[in-house]
Write an enzyme that holds these catalytic residues in place. Structure first.
Site, PDB file in Angstrom:
ATOM      1  N   ASP A 209       0.845  -1.197   0.000  1.00 36.18           N
ATOM      2  CA  ASP A 209       0.000   0.000   0.000  1.00 36.18           C
ATOM      3  C   ASP A 209       0.873   1.237   0.000  1.00 36.18           C
ATOM      4  OD1 ASP A 209       0.309   1.079   3.030  1.00 36.18           O
ATOM      5  OD2 ASP A 209       0.302  -1.103   3.006  1.00 36.18           O
ATOM      6  N   ASP A 211       1.671   4.426   2.102  1.00 34.95           N
ATOM      7  CA  ASP A 211       1.438   4.880   3.460  1.00 34.95           C
ATOM      8  C   ASP A 211       0.584   6.151   3.411  1.00 34.95           C
ATOM      9  OD1 ASP A 211       2.110   4.051   6.152  1.00 34.95           O
ATOM     10  OD2 ASP A 211       3.186   5.940   6.349  1.00 34.95           O
TER      11      ASP A 211
END
Length: 293
Positions: A209, A211
């Protein structure tokens, strides 16, 4: 010739290596306590491999609850000659999207309260961590990534936080300003302890992902991470298959001389060393203890 025994520490999403031959389960109770789970030893493409699930099978342990000293001690005790870490991470850079593998070469440690050394009162040593990752292992991983078509960055700085919570936006922006590339919760103190145990170490940080510095995105949520974890785990299996084929069963020493780092690190002379510490260091520092250094 020296046999290669590749230790593999599997992080979030990587809880086993399914294609091992001649599999055996090894249970250890180290002087530092129990490791995260039993070690699984076998062969992959003729290379002896020892696998350990960092969080335990079933992901039972938070990053702060992992007994990092026991994990590294157990790998050393089981005969590992090198260690490859696989771990999930968040990206701090736009050009490192989910699905990218970052071959970390530097670390920033923001953890607290974790036991970070095997050495202590009664037996003192100071190892160098200027270059924390073995360049030979990292180069082999880069070659394997190219061969299997995994998108990767051949270097990067990993900032390690305590967790288990994800960062605030302010923290995430701070780490970006520091020049960090990815963020995770487990590679420290693991890399420190591997160096003290004279084990060449390389880290594959698998991006799940962005952040939370990306304010146009929603905050990081576990559901989104899990979807990418599955794809990353499949890519990691392909990577390990190719890595073992490339490395082969015979190893060459680390270009950094990691296998003998304690020769220049121990401060306490033999006559002043604590017998209790000597007993606890029988695997980690066994080479110099047996040699009388």
């Amino acid at each position: 010739m020296t046999e290669r025994v590749l230790g593999v520490i599997g992080g979030s999403g990587v809880y086993a290596i399914e294609d091992l031959d001649d599999v055996e389960r090894l249970d250890f109770d180290t002087p530092w306590g129990a490791p995260s789970d039993a070690l699984v030893r076998g062969r992959l493409n003729g290379v002896r491999v020892i696998f350990l699930a960092r969080h335990g099978v079933g992901h039972r342990l938070t990053p702060g609850a992992i007994n990092y000293r026991a994990n590294i001690d157990a790998l050393k005790r089981a005969g590992a000659s090198d260690v490859v870490s696989l771990s999930a991470c968040g990206s701090l850079r736009e050009d490192l999207p989910p699905g990218t593998f970052v071959l970390v070469d530097q670390f920033v440690d923001r953890t607290s309260g974790r036991e970070k050394s095997f050495f202590g009162p009664g037996f003192v040593a100071h190892v160098s961590l200027a270059e924390p990752v073995c360049p030979g292992l990292r180069g082999a991983l880069a070659q394997a990534c190219r061969a299997v078509g995994v998108p990767f960055a051949d270097r990067g700085t990993y900032v390690c936080i305590d967790g288990p919570q994800f960062s605030t936006r302010a923290e995430s922006r701070l780490y970006r300003a520091w020049g960090c590339d990815v963020i995770g919760m487990t590679n420290m103190p693991e890399v420190r302890l591997a160096r003290e145990a004279e084990l060449p170490y390389a880290s594959v940080a698998m991006v799940t992902d962005y952040d939370c510095w990306r304010e146009t995105d929603k905050a990081v949520e576990v559901g989104d991470v899990l979807a990418v974890l599955k794809a990353n785990a499949a890519a990691a299996r392909r990577l390990l298959d190719r890595l073992t084929r490339d490395l082969g069963p015979v190893r060459t020493p680390s270009p950094l001389g990691i296998e003998t780092v304690l020769d220049h690190a121990v401060i306490t002379p033999p006559e002043a060393r604590s017998p209790e510490m000597i007993a606890k260091l029988d695997a980690v520092a066994g080479r110099i203890l047996r040699g009388g250094a």
